[in-house]
Design a protein around this motif. Sequence first.
Motif, PDB file in Angstrom:
ATOM      1  N   GLU A  87      -8.728   6.341   6.483  1.00 17.56           N
ATOM      2  CA  GLU A  87      -8.915   7.683   5.947  1.00 17.56           C
ATOM      3  C   GLU A  87     -10.140   8.367   6.559  1.00 17.56           C
ATOM      4  O   GLU A  87     -10.103   9.566   6.832  1.00 17.56           O
ATOM      5  CB  GLU A  87      -9.001   7.641   4.426  1.00 17.56           C
ATOM      6  N   LEU A 129      -3.754  -3.032   8.470  1.00 20.43           N
ATOM      7  CA  LEU A 129      -3.623  -2.960   7.017  1.00 20.43           C
ATOM      8  C   LEU A 129      -2.343  -3.661   6.568  1.00 20.43           C
ATOM      9  O   LEU A 129      -2.354  -4.446   5.616  1.00 20.43           O
ATOM     10  CB  LEU A 129      -3.634  -1.495   6.586  1.00 20.43           C
ATOM     11  N   THR A 156       0.884   5.691  -0.789  1.00 16.37           N
ATOM     12  CA  THR A 156       0.110   6.901  -1.029  1.00 16.37           C
ATOM     13  C   THR A 156       0.466   7.389  -2.425  1.00 16.37           C
ATOM     14  O   THR A 156       1.616   7.759  -2.674  1.00 16.37           O
ATOM     15  CB  THR A 156       0.430   7.961   0.034  1.00 16.37           C
ATOM     16  N   ALA A 172       0.864  -1.180   0.000  1.00 20.84           N
ATOM     17  CA  ALA A 172       0.000   0.000   0.000  1.00 20.84           C
ATOM     18  C   ALA A 172       0.898   1.226   0.000  1.00 20.84           C
ATOM     19  O   ALA A 172       1.814   1.321   0.817  1.00 20.84           O
ATOM     20  CB  ALA A 172      -0.895   0.005   1.226  1.00 20.84           C
ATOM     21  N   SER A 219      -8.062   0.598   4.627  1.00 20.21           N
ATOM     22  CA  SER A 219      -7.588   1.914   4.168  1.00 20.21           C
ATOM     23  C   SER A 219      -8.733   2.922   4.179  1.00 20.21           C
ATOM     24  O   SER A 219      -8.534   4.082   4.546  1.00 20.21           O
ATOM     25  CB  SER A 219      -6.958   1.815   2.780  1.00 20.21           C
TER      26      SER A 219
END
Length: 126
Positions: A102, A82, A13, A11, A98
């Motif tokens: 958020e 995660l 960004t 994962a 995720s």
Amino acid sequence: MGRNLQIRVTATTFRPEDVARDWPRLVHLAWRGEQALPGAAPRGVLELARDLADVLRLEAPPEVRRALEADAARAQALADELDAALADWNPARANALSERLEALLDELEPLAPEAPFIVSRPRTKL
């Protein structure tokens, strides 16, 4: 996995600058507004969740700690979950986590103190 080829589920960004746009108060609190360190990659959502919890635990003023610490610990736990989902090759679970992470950061943002803005004095001519 092959003999030389390793398969990983990760994962990242996609646009780290969006982290500062979406959560400017949290970015200021966690990193003093510095999203990237010299020579390092820009920090993203997972780093924000982890670093925010650490800053609150170690450095934050008591009133800020009281307002944010419990939910920041939850955010850190979601980031860890995660990572565990990715290690288990479970991208569907990682995706759900995720989204929860958020959403939690969205809830925390208005509770964080506003970043102080400093306006420098105009230069005087010599």
